[in-house]
Structure formats: structure tokens, C-alpha cells
Design a protein around this motif. Structure first.
Motif: not given
Length: 351
Positions: A199, A201-202, A234, A237-239, A241, A326
């Protein structure tokens, strides 16, 4: 009127800036966030481009002063890779064909800085294990495993930046024989980093691996199935986003001509949970009859090819820039996305 000039003790200034950066870099996540916000939240790319080199060289000075300090090596690796990607390659990627000579020169600059990031990343691991570089580039499976087993979860960030620099340089000059000779090493390191901290950094490591697996020839480690697997991991992990997954979908999978209809969608989250609006899959009986259309029984629910390219880039362009953590990367991604959309006829046959 006579120009007034000032003489500054530049070495001391650089060291001071670098010291502040490193002190924050090695402290708590909260402190790191406080440091990153003024950087990642900046919308003036000209300001950032002119200020970042000072920090980059300052940290490099500290690394040379204390070559056995792993944090200085890791920070030097990180900063050089970031600089190469955000302020050199990204600008070159947005140049028109009429600027080919300038573009080529800038991509060579980016390669040079990526390789510095790789070099300092290797310095980090050599500080931990003096044989790391020798073993990981040996092409001897037993020695490679010795190097990989010496990696711990706390080394994942250093592994990411080293691997990203290594592969970033390869991507800009894939015919360089020196790059081809040890291309196996960064993949092994990044795959090991995924085992230690998937996981991180997303899902950033999976993003790098996806791009490599999709683009590289099979004989040099390319693998379309692995590319799709990494992208789905990926997303999980970041759902769903951020901008990275959509830029990678457009570039690596759609522009890279990966036949996604051959793969099954595996993600524990529904589109509704991720906030995705997905257009209905288009079917063209004529194209399908000649093997160019989408399959009616496909298990891949997203648009592919030029349709997927447009969908993913529109997702990037629709994201807001309110989040100061971001903002800079979102603005940069949107510039790239708009450029790609404006030049889509260069990558696809538009019917």
C-alpha cells in the motif's frame, strides 16, 4: 544607475535548506505533511521549477559530505527523480513535433537526472549491505535473493525512488545497451517492495510496474497480464481516487494497445463506491465481425482503446485542485491529459 549585487555564502545557504528538509524528512508524518503542503500545494510551476534545484543540490552536498548516511542518499534519490519527472520530462512531453531537437535534448537531461536518482538509491542500499549493488545486478538468482532478503519494510520508499529512476531512464532511452543489461534488477527490487509494503503511497509501486509491464517487450520483462494485474491492484489500494490511475489507464493500457477484453475485472469495490461514472460499452457489429470490435461477452466493464483513453483523461480533467497536498500534481496531470486529448489522432485510428 549602478546595479547593486549581493554576495551570499551559497554553500551555507544550500546546507541550511537541505538540513531543514532532512530534519522534517526523518520526523513524523504530521511534520512531513506540514513541509510538503507548501510544495505540493503550489500552483505556480515556474516558482517551483526555479526553487527546487536549490534544494536538490543542497541535499546532494550533504550526501557527499556524509556518504554513509542513508537518509541523505534516499533524499537525494527522491529529489532527483522528482525533478527529472516533474520539471524536465513533463515539459518535454508537452512539446510539439516542431520542437523535436529541444525535446530530445530535454529528455536526455531527464535521463541524466533519473540516473542520478538511481545512483543515490543504490548508495542507500549499499550503506545497508555493501554487496547489494553487486548482487542485485549479478543475474545470479542466488545472489539476487541475498540482496532482496536484506530489504526491509523501512527500505520501501528508497526502493521506490531508485526503481522509478532506473525505469524512468530506460523509458526515455530503451535502446541504450547499458540500460538493457541490468533491467532485471529494478523490477526485482520493486516487486520485493510490493511484498513488503503493497500500500506504499496509495499503490505508487504498482503504478510504476504497470507502466513497465505494458510497454516493455516480452523478452525484456514485459507482460500485459501483469500490467493489468498491477493496475487493478492499484485501484483496489487507492479505491479509485487520484489522477495517477487514470493517466496510467490512458497511457499504458489504452494507448499501449493492451486488449483488455481478454481480462477479467477483479476489484472489491463497485463503481458507485469509488464514485466512477462509466459509460455504456459500445458495440459495432461490423468491427466485431472483423476482429476489431468489443466482444459481447467481455468481462471488462470499462471502455477501452480510444474510448477508454478519452474516458480516463476526462476523469483527470474533471478533478478539482482544492486539496493542497495534491494540487501541484493534479495541475500537472491535467496539462498532460489535455495535451494527450488534443493529439489523440497521433495514437489512434479515429473512425
Amino acid at each position: 544607475m549602478k546595479t547593486i549585487s549581493f554576495k551570499f555564502p551559497f554553500l551555507k545557504v544550500l546546507s541550511l535548506i537541505a538540513s531543514v528538509l532532512l530534519i522534517t524528512f526523518v520526523t513524523s508524518c504530521a511534520s512531513t505533511s506540514n513541509m510538503i503542503e507548501p510544495v505540493m500545494g503550489e500552483s505556480d510551476m515556474v516558482l517551483m521549477e526555479s526553487s527546487i534545484p536549490v534544494v536538490v543540490k543542497g541535499v546532494e552536498v550533504l550526501h557527499y559530505a556524509k556518504p554513509r548516511n542513508k537518509k541523505f542518499a534516499q533524499a537525494s534519490s527522491m529529489l532527483y527523480v522528482m525533478y527529472a519527472n516533474v520539471f524536465v520530462q513533463s515539459k518535454a512531453d508537452l512539446m510539439e513535433d516542431s520542437e523535436f531537437d529541444v525535446q530530445l535534448a530535454e529528455k536526455q537531461r531527464a535521463k541524466m537526472h533519473y540516473l542520478r536518482g538511481k545512483r543515490y538509491g543504490l548508495d542507500y542500499f549499499n550503506c545497508k549491505n555493501k554487496n547489494f549493488e553487486k548482487y542485485i545486478t549479478s543475474r545470479n538468482p542466488e545472489l539476487e535473493q541475498k540482496a532482496l532478503k536484506s530489504m526491509k519494510k523501512k527500505d520501501v520508499a528508497a526502493a521506490y525512488w531508485m526503481g522509478a529512476g532506473w525505469l524512468g531512464a530506460f523509458a526515455l532511452d530503451p535502446l541504450d545497451p547499458d540500460m538493457l543489461s541490468d533491467l532485471r534488477a529494478p523490477i526485482l527490487v520493486l516487486e520485493r517492495a510490493c511484498e513488503l509494503d503493497p500500500t506504499y503511497s496509495n499503490g505508487a509501486i504498482y503504478d510504476v510496474l504497470c507502466a513497465f509491464y505494458a510497454a516493455a517487450p516480452y523478452d525484456f520483462g514485459g507482460d500485459k497480464a501483469k500490467a493489468v494485474e498491477c493496475w487493478l491492484k492499484e485501484v483496489e489500494i487507492n479505491k479509485g481516487q487520484g489522477t495517477a490511475i487514470f493517466m496510467t489507464y490512458a497511457n499504458a493500457l489504452c494507448k499501449g494497445n493492451v486488449n483488455l477484453d481478454d481480462y477479467e475485472w477483479k476489484c472489491p469495490y463497485s463503481f458507485e463506491e469509488m464514485g466512477w461514472v462509466v459509460p455504456e460499452i459500445k458495440h459495432d457489429e461490423f468491427l466485431e465481425s472483423i476482429g476489431m470490435g468489443r466482444k459481447h461477452d467481455t468481462k471488462w466493464p470499462l471502455p477501452i482503446g480510444v474510448d477508454g483513453f478519452d474516458w480516463a483523461l476526462d476523469k483527470v480533467l474533471s478533478q478539482n485542485t482544492d486539496d493542497p497536498n495534491t494540487r501541484m500534481l493534479t495541475i500537472l496531470a491535467q496539462k498532460k491529459a489535455q495535451f494527450l486529448k488534443d493529439h489523440r489522432e497521433n495514437y489512434f485510428i479515429i473512425w
